[in-house]
Scaffold this motif. Structure first.
Motif, PDB file in Angstrom:
ATOM      1  N   ARG A  75      -6.241 -25.737 -53.033  1.00 21.64           N
ATOM      2  CA  ARG A  75      -7.256 -26.401 -53.054  1.00 21.64           C
ATOM      3  C   ARG A  75      -7.071 -27.210 -52.797  1.00 21.64           C
ATOM      4  O   ARG A  75      -7.459 -28.975 -53.408  1.00 21.64           O
ATOM      5  CB  ARG A  75      -6.679 -26.615 -54.502  1.00 21.64           C
ATOM      6  N   GLY A  76      -6.322 -27.903 -51.190  1.00 18.59           N
ATOM      7  CA  GLY A  76      -6.607 -28.464 -50.845  1.00 18.59           C
ATOM      8  C   GLY A  76      -4.778 -29.990 -51.417  1.00 18.59           C
ATOM      9  O   GLY A  76      -5.149 -30.886 -49.919  1.00 18.59           O
ATOM     10  N   MET A  77      -4.248 -29.874 -51.479  1.00 19.75           N
ATOM     11  CA  MET A  77      -3.008 -30.461 -51.983  1.00 19.75           C
ATOM     12  C   MET A  77      -2.717 -29.868 -50.264  1.00 19.75           C
ATOM     13  O   MET A  77      -1.766 -29.248 -49.737  1.00 19.75           O
ATOM     14  CB  MET A  77      -2.359 -30.542 -52.806  1.00 19.75           C
ATOM     15  N   ASP A  78      -1.672 -31.093 -49.191  1.00 22.19           N
ATOM     16  CA  ASP A  78      -1.054 -31.438 -48.894  1.00 22.19           C
ATOM     17  C   ASP A  78       0.399 -30.493 -48.428  1.00 22.19           C
ATOM     18  O   ASP A  78       1.061 -30.442 -47.752  1.00 22.19           O
ATOM     19  CB  ASP A  78      -0.927 -33.042 -48.184  1.00 22.19           C
ATOM     20  N   GLY A  79       0.722 -30.917 -49.482  1.00 20.35           N
ATOM     21  CA  GLY A  79       2.178 -30.387 -49.964  1.00 20.35           C
ATOM     22  C   GLY A  79       2.606 -30.711 -51.342  1.00 20.35           C
ATOM     23  O   GLY A  79       1.601 -30.651 -52.128  1.00 20.35           O
ATOM     24  N   VAL A  80       3.235 -29.740 -51.572  1.00 22.04           N
ATOM     25  CA  VAL A  80       4.341 -29.047 -52.871  1.00 22.04           C
ATOM     26  C   VAL A  80       5.337 -29.456 -53.553  1.00 22.04           C
ATOM     27  O   VAL A  80       6.417 -29.065 -52.143  1.00 22.04           O
ATOM     28  CB  VAL A  80       3.728 -27.827 -53.563  1.00 22.04           C
ATOM     29  N   MET A  81       6.021 -29.701 -54.069  1.00 19.61           N
ATOM     30  CA  MET A  81       7.677 -30.339 -54.347  1.00 19.61           C
ATOM     31  C   MET A  81       7.891 -29.659 -55.718  1.00 19.61           C
ATOM     32  O   MET A  81       6.808 -29.806 -56.865  1.00 19.61           O
ATOM     33  CB  MET A  81       7.512 -31.852 -54.794  1.00 19.61           C
ATOM     34  N   ILE A  82       8.772 -28.537 -56.040  1.00 16.93           N
ATOM     35  CA  ILE A  82       9.156 -27.803 -56.635  1.00 16.93           C
ATOM     36  C   ILE A  82      10.453 -28.575 -57.206  1.00 16.93           C
ATOM     37  O   ILE A  82      11.218 -28.335 -55.900  1.00 16.93           O
ATOM     38  CB  ILE A  82       9.194 -26.318 -56.524  1.00 16.93           C
ATOM     39  N   GLY A  83      10.691 -28.668 -58.477  1.00 20.85           N
ATOM     40  CA  GLY A  83      12.286 -29.375 -59.064  1.00 20.85           C
ATOM     41  C   GLY A  83      13.032 -27.802 -59.705  1.00 20.85           C
ATOM     42  O   GLY A  83      14.039 -26.995 -58.562  1.00 20.85           O
ATOM     43  N   ARG A  84      13.171 -28.075 -61.090  1.00 23.45           N
ATOM     44  CA  ARG A  84      13.443 -26.640 -61.454  1.00 23.45           C
ATOM     45  C   ARG A  84      13.787 -25.265 -60.732  1.00 23.45           C
ATOM     46  O   ARG A  84      14.200 -24.616 -60.726  1.00 23.45           O
ATOM     47  CB  ARG A  84      14.244 -26.924 -62.987  1.00 23.45           C
ATOM     48  N   ALA A  85      13.038 -24.726 -60.669  1.00 27.05           N
ATOM     49  CA  ALA A  85      12.202 -23.357 -59.838  1.00 27.05           C
ATOM     50  C   ALA A  85      13.052 -23.446 -58.908  1.00 27.05           C
ATOM     51  O   ALA A  85      13.993 -21.471 -58.799  1.00 27.05           O
ATOM     52  CB  ALA A  85      11.009 -23.223 -60.068  1.00 27.05           C
ATOM     53  N   ALA A  86      13.277 -24.222 -58.499  1.00 23.42           N
ATOM     54  CA  ALA A  86      13.732 -24.094 -56.868  1.00 23.42           C
ATOM     55  C   ALA A  86      15.798 -23.575 -56.719  1.00 23.42           C
ATOM     56  O   ALA A  86      16.187 -23.533 -56.491  1.00 23.42           O
ATOM     57  CB  ALA A  86      13.614 -25.632 -55.720  1.00 23.42           C
ATOM     58  N   TYR A  87      16.223 -24.596 -58.395  1.00 20.80           N
ATOM     59  CA  TYR A  87      17.350 -24.865 -58.643  1.00 20.80           C
ATOM     60  C   TYR A  87      17.891 -23.373 -59.385  1.00 20.80           C
ATOM     61  O   TYR A  87      18.530 -22.634 -59.011  1.00 20.80           O
ATOM     62  CB  TYR A  87      17.206 -26.053 -59.592  1.00 20.80           C
ATOM     63  N   HIS A  88      17.155 -23.393 -60.621  1.00 21.49           N
ATOM     64  CA  HIS A  88      17.431 -22.026 -60.732  1.00 21.49           C
ATOM     65  C   HIS A  88      17.527 -21.020 -60.573  1.00 21.49           C
ATOM     66  O   HIS A  88      18.041 -19.590 -61.504  1.00 21.49           O
ATOM     67  CB  HIS A  88      16.893 -22.453 -62.585  1.00 21.49           C
ATOM     68  N   THR A  89      15.671 -20.870 -59.586  1.00 23.65           N
ATOM     69  CA  THR A  89      15.595 -19.049 -59.584  1.00 23.65           C
ATOM     70  C   THR A  89      15.402 -19.285 -57.142  1.00 23.65           C
ATOM     71  O   THR A  89      13.748 -19.274 -57.249  1.00 23.65           O
ATOM     72  CB  THR A  89      14.274 -18.789 -59.409  1.00 23.65           C
ATOM     73  N   PRO A  90      16.243 -19.893 -56.418  1.00 21.47           N
ATOM     74  CA  PRO A  90      16.432 -20.402 -55.635  1.00 21.47           C
ATOM     75  C   PRO A  90      15.535 -18.951 -54.638  1.00 21.47           C
ATOM     76  O   PRO A  90      14.872 -19.647 -54.066  1.00 21.47           O
ATOM     77  CB  PRO A  90      17.451 -21.058 -54.742  1.00 21.47           C
TER      78      PRO A  90
END
Length: 334
Positions: A228-243
Motif C-alpha cells: 500500500r505504499g509504505m517505505d518500511g515496516v517496524m515490528i516490535g513485540r511479535a519480532a521478540y516473542h515469535t522471532p
C-alpha cells in the motif's frame, strides 16, 4: 554522509525490529541477526546523559556481526545529543534515531520521548545538531500525537518541522501516547491504531521515507503495508516473542534474497556466542531469555521454554542446557 551508506540503511529499513527497553540488548540483536541478514536492528533507548557520563563500552558496545544496527537516543538537549551522537558514531552505528515516542514517567520527567511531540521546533533543533555532528543518518521514531493533541494536525506539523531540519526517515507508531492516565504498558495497547493517518502522511510527504509501527504481527501484514505504499515496516513485540515467524523468511520475502536458516541452525550458531559470553563472566540466562520464543507454535515449544526457564538461571549453567532443550524439541518433531 556517503550515498552508498545511506542507500543501504534505507533498504534495510524496509523491515526493522523496534527498539524495546529491556529486550533489544546486544544478545537479542545477535540472535536476531542470525535469523535475518538484512533486517535493520535497533538498540534499546540509551539517554544522551548516560553516554556522556556513564560506561560507554557497556552502553554502546556491540558485536560487528549485528550490523546493520542503529542506536536509539533519548534526550532533548541539542548539544548533549550532538555530543552523544558523535561518540556513538565512532562505535560504528549505522544510524542515530531520536526517541519521540516513549511514554514512561522517567522519560517525561527528563523531557524526552513522547512528550517531545508537543515541541516540534525543539525536536528539529535536536536533529539539526546531530546531523551537523555525524556523517550517518539521523532519524526519528514518533507517535501520532499525545494526550489531547489532534493527530491529523500535529503529525503533519511535526513531520514538516523535523524534515526541514534534515531528517528524511521516520518510524511512526500509529497510536497516540496518553502521558496522563495510562501506564507505558497500556500505551502499547489501549490507544487505537490509526494506520489511515500514517498512509495519509505518506501521501502528503512522498519525499520522506516512512515506516509504520504498532500492532503488526506477521510478515503477511508487513508485505500488505508495503504493497500500500509504505517505505518500511517496524515490528516490535511479535519480532521478540515469535522471532522465527518474523525473521527467518524476511530476507526472502522483503529483500528478495535466498531462503534463510532453520531455527535449529540458529540455535547451533548461538552456542559459540554463548560460550564466549560465559567465558567472559556472563550468565546463561542473560542470553537464553531472548530465545524462549524461538519454537513458538511448533511441537516441543513448551518443553523448550520450560527447560530453559528452569535451568538457565542455575550457577554454572552452560551450553548443555540449550543443547538438552533442543533435543526435546527435535525428538518431538521426529
Amino acid at each position: 554522509m556517503e550515498n552508498a551508506v545511506k542507500s543501504q540503511i534505507d533498504i534495510s529499513s524496509r523491515l526493522s525490529v523496534a527498539p524495546m527497553m529491556d529486550w533489544t540488548d546486544r544478545h537479542c540483536r545477535y540472535l536476531h541477526r542470525l535469523m535475518s541478514q538484512d533486517v535493520l536492528l535497533y538498540t534499546e533507548m540509551v539517554t544522551a546523559p548516560a553516554i556522556l557520563h556513564g560506561d560507554r563500552d557497556r552502553l554502546l558496545g556491540f558485536d560487528a556481526a549485528e550490523q546493520p544496527v542503529a542506536l536509539q537516543l533519548g534526550g532533548s538537549d541539542p548539544a548533549e545529543l550532538a555530543q552523544a551522537a558523535r561518540i556513538a558514531a565512532a562505535y560504528g552505528y549505522r544510524e542515530i534515531n531520536l526517541n519521540c515516542g516513549c511514554p514512561s514517567d522517567r522519560v517525561q520527567s527528563g523531557r524526552f520521548g513522547a512528550v517531545l511531540m508537543e515541541d516540534p521546533a525543539l525536536v528539529a533543533a535536536c536533529c539539526a545538531a546531530m546531523i551537523d555532528a555525524v556523517d550517518i543518518p539521523v532519524t526519528v521514531k514518533c507517535r501520532i500525537g499525545v494526550d489531547d493533541q489532534a493527530p491529523d494536525v500535529i503529525l503533519p506539523t511535526f513531520l514538516d518541522a523535523v524534515s526541514a531540519a534534515g531528517v528524511d526517515r521516520f518510524a511512526i507508531h500509529a497510536r497516540k501516547a496518553w502521558l496522563q492516565g495510562l501506564s507505558p504498558k497500556e500505551n502499547r495497547d489501549i490507544p487505537p491504531l490509526d494506520y489511515d493517518l500514517v498512509f495519509a502522511m505518506k501521501a502528503a510527504f512522498p519525499h520522506l521515507h516512512l515506516s509504520v509501527n504498532g500492532g503488526i504481527g506477521s510478515l503477511d501484514e508487513a508485505e500488505a503495508f508495503r504493497d500500500r505504499g509504505m517505505d518500511g515496516v517496524m515490528i516490535g513485540r511479535a519480532a521478540y516473542h515469535t522471532p522465527a515467524d518474523i525473521l527467518l523468511d524476511a530476507d526472502r520475502r522483503i529483500f528478495g534474497k535466498s531462503q534463510g536458516r532453520t531455527v535449529e541452525e540458529v540455535v547451533a550458531l548461538m552456542l559459540p556466542y554463548i560460550n564466549a559470553h560465559l567465558n567472559a563472566g556472563g550468565r546463561l540466562h542473560q542470553i537464553t531469555r531472548h530465545m524462549l520464543g524461538l519454537f513458538q507454535g511448533r511441537p516441543g515449544a513448551r518443553a523448550w521454554r520450560r527447560h530453559l526457564s528452569t535451568h538457565a538461571h542455575r550457577d554454572g549453567a552452560g551450553t548443555e542446557v540449550v543443547e538438552t532443550a533442543l533435543l526435546q524439541v527435535t525428538s518431538l518433531a521426529a
